[in-house]
Design a protein around this motif. Structure first.
Motif, mmCIF file in Angstrom:
data_model
loop_
_atom_site.group_PDB
_atom_site.id
_atom_site.type_symbol
_atom_site.label_atom_id
_atom_site.label_comp_id
_atom_site.label_asym_id
_atom_site.label_seq_id
_atom_site.Cartn_x
_atom_site.Cartn_y
_atom_site.Cartn_z
ATOM 1 N N GLU A 1 -5.866 9.456 0.372
ATOM 2 C CA GLU A 1 -6.263 8.000 1.003
ATOM 3 C C GLU A 1 -5.152 7.007 0.625
ATOM 4 O OE1 GLU A 1 -11.056 8.596 0.846
ATOM 5 O OE2 GLU A 1 -9.931 7.151 -0.180
ATOM 6 N N GLN A 2 -5.091 6.191 1.603
ATOM 7 C CA GLN A 2 -4.356 5.013 1.340
ATOM 8 C C GLN A 2 -4.707 4.150 0.215
ATOM 9 O OE1 GLN A 2 -4.689 1.294 3.915
ATOM 10 N NE2 GLN A 2 -2.783 2.164 4.607
ATOM 11 N N GLU A 3 -3.721 3.872 -0.628
ATOM 12 C CA GLU A 3 -4.035 3.122 -2.032
ATOM 13 C C GLU A 3 -3.310 1.773 -2.134
ATOM 14 O OE1 GLU A 3 -2.228 4.960 -5.166
ATOM 15 O OE2 GLU A 3 -3.588 3.934 -6.723
ATOM 16 N N TRP B 1 0.502 -4.987 9.389
ATOM 17 C CA TRP B 1 1.041 -4.010 8.752
ATOM 18 C C TRP B 1 2.516 -3.619 9.344
ATOM 19 C CZ3 TRP B 1 -1.835 -1.307 4.896
ATOM 20 C CH2 TRP B 1 -3.186 -1.752 4.979
ATOM 21 N N PHE C 1 1.058 -0.945 0.020
ATOM 22 C CA PHE C 1 -0.186 0.238 -0.106
ATOM 23 C C PHE C 1 0.885 1.304 0.014
ATOM 24 C CE2 PHE C 1 -4.218 -1.750 1.185
ATOM 25 C CZ PHE C 1 -4.157 -3.087 1.409
ATOM 26 N N ARG C 2 0.322 2.415 -0.328
ATOM 27 C CA ARG C 2 1.000 3.513 -0.318
ATOM 28 C C ARG C 2 0.037 4.802 0.266
ATOM 29 N NH1 ARG C 2 2.372 5.154 -6.407
ATOM 30 N NH2 ARG C 2 0.213 5.548 -7.082
ATOM 31 N N GLN C 3 0.688 5.663 1.053
ATOM 32 C CA GLN C 3 -0.055 6.999 1.317
ATOM 33 C C GLN C 3 0.408 8.098 1.108
ATOM 34 O OE1 GLN C 3 -1.953 6.457 5.110
ATOM 35 N NE2 GLN C 3 -3.660 8.044 4.393
ATOM 36 N N TYR D 1 5.242 3.746 1.869
ATOM 37 C CA TYR D 1 4.963 2.678 1.356
ATOM 38 C C TYR D 1 4.965 1.576 2.447
ATOM 39 C CZ TYR D 1 5.032 3.924 -3.680
ATOM 40 O OH TYR D 1 4.714 4.636 -4.861
ATOM 41 N N TYR D 2 3.689 0.785 2.583
ATOM 42 C CA TYR D 2 3.676 -0.266 3.516
ATOM 43 C C TYR D 2 3.611 -1.589 3.021
ATOM 44 C CZ TYR D 2 2.455 3.875 6.315
ATOM 45 O OH TYR D 2 2.302 5.392 6.787
#
Length: 118
Positions: free
Chosen positions: A44-46, A108, A37-39, A94-95
């Motif tokens: 918003e988180q994507e 996470w 994911f990225r924010q 980035y997660y």
């Protein structure tokens, strides 16, 4: 308890590449789906990439399709995100995350910053 640790972020010029890594521990790595994911600030988180538990299916949104590639090394319990042709719009934290499916994530990592300069 599952733990995830990302690395590999940094500063890169537009058009460049980076490879993010996410080391998993505390769970049976090959039995779980994983995603990146990225924010970005104010956004918003994507979800930018997902890999289902058996490694047979991947997902990418149109924003990164053809530029990002998700993969894993089960022996190293490591998830990767190869990012090519980077754009300033890819700048974000980035997660990595893991869960029972590519639509549900329970654990996470702490995130790694990616900054793409123009």
């Amino acid at each position: 308890e599952a733990q995830l640790a990302e690395s590999g972020g940094g500063l890169v010029q537009a058009g460049g590449s980076l490879r993010l890594s996410c080391v998993g521990s505390g769970f049976t790595f090959e039995h779980f789906s994983m995603g990146w994911f990225r924010q970005a600030p104010g956004k918003e988180q994507e979800l930018v990439a997902a890999l289902n538990w058996d490694g047979g299916h991947t997902y990418y949104p149109d924003s990164v399709k053809g530029r990002f590639t998700i993969s894993r090394d089960i022996a190293k319990t490591t998830l990767y995100l190869q990012m090519d042709s980077l754009k300033p719009s890819d700048t974000a934290v980035y997660y990595c995350a893991t869960g029972a499916s590519t639509e549900s994530y329970d654990y996470w990592g702490q995130g790694t910053q990616v900054t793409v300069s123009s």
